[in-house]
Design an enzyme around this catalytic site. Structure first.
Site, short mmCIF file in Angstrom:
data_model
loop_
_atom_site.label_atom_id
_atom_site.label_comp_id
_atom_site.label_asym_id
_atom_site.label_seq_id
_atom_site.Cartn_x
_atom_site.Cartn_y
_atom_site.Cartn_z
N SER A 9 0.83 -1.20 0.00
CA SER A 9 0.00 0.00 0.00
C SER A 9 0.86 1.25 0.00
O SER A 9 1.62 1.50 0.95
CB SER A 9 -0.92 0.02 1.23
OG SER A 9 -1.56 1.28 1.32
N HIS A 67 -8.01 1.29 -4.83
CA HIS A 67 -9.04 1.12 -3.81
C HIS A 67 -9.67 2.47 -3.50
O HIS A 67 -9.02 3.33 -2.91
CB HIS A 67 -8.37 0.50 -2.57
CG HIS A 67 -9.27 0.35 -1.38
ND1 HIS A 67 -8.77 0.15 -0.11
CD2 HIS A 67 -10.61 0.35 -1.25
CE1 HIS A 67 -9.76 0.03 0.74
NE2 HIS A 67 -10.89 0.17 0.07
#
Length: 221
Positions: A9, A67
């Site tokens: 991430s 996302h």
């Protein structure tokens, strides 16, 4: 043997050197990278949007796993497609007409992911599973990095895995939140295919060694 995918991430990366970070991930053998897009409304924080992704898409061959933690994501689907997202994952809690939004993402040429907050029941995805490439189980409440894994999400992962297998589907399960070397194998064994790791990855360079450590942990006997 099931494939394990690690999707680091960028929320925990150096925002001032994103191009270098993406290059370093490629050189370390990573295939995916996770973009946490936050709007300051659905979640408290604000991160990056389509212009940043589009600029960096030109310099990276990584699979862009995007996302969206934003309200009414249907407003921006084409923008993320034009920016170069490979997979667009929206939250079930963020849009009123969920099936329609899923269909529009597919029509825009991207793979489709659907994310569920920890307390959101799996019944939300039951009828949509055949239309999804991936379901993201949030194992922390979204909006901040570095949180601890919520234990009941393990049952949720196992139940979802059973739903997918019983229907003969190939939908991937992604887990995001509190993923570490210590729980990676257990999550994979429960049915997770893609693990998102932020601080537990970027905080431990060099990236090639950290990537190998995750692979070794997941496949340990």
């Amino acid at each position: 043997m099931r494939e394990f995918i690690l999707s680091p991430s960028l929320l925990s990366s150096d925002f001032g050197a994103l191009r270098s970070e993406l290059t370093a991930l490629e050189e370390a053998g990573l295939k995916w990278v996770h973009w946490d897009v936050m709007d300051g409304a659905f979640v408290p924080n604000i991160t990056f949007g389509p212009p940043v992704i589009k600029r960096l898409r030109k310099t990276s061959r990584l699979f862009f796993d995007v996302h969206l933690m934003i309200e009414r994501p249907e407003r921006y689907i084409q923008e993320f497609a034009d920016a170069g997202a490979d997979l667009l994952c929206i939250h079930a809690e963020s849009t009123l007409h969920l099936e329609r939004t899923v269909s529009v993402i597919r029509e825009a040429g991207m793979q489709v992911g659907l994310s569920l907050n920890p307390a959101t029941p799996l019944g939300v995805v039951e009828y949509l599973l055949p239309q999804l490439d991936m379901v993201l189980i949030m194992s922390v409440n979204p909006g901040f990095g570095g949180q601890s894994f919520i234990p009941f999400c393990k049952d949720k992962i196992a139940t979802l895995s059973g739903m997918i297998r019983s229907r003969g589907l190939s939908t991937l399960i992604q887990v995001d939140g509190g993923v570490t070397l210590d729980n990676a194998k257990e999550l994979f064994d429960l049915g997770a295919d893609v693990l998102v790791s932020g601080s537990a990855f970027f905080g431990f360079p060099p990236y090639a060694e950290r990537h190998k450590a995750f692979q070794d942990a997941v496949h340990a006997k």
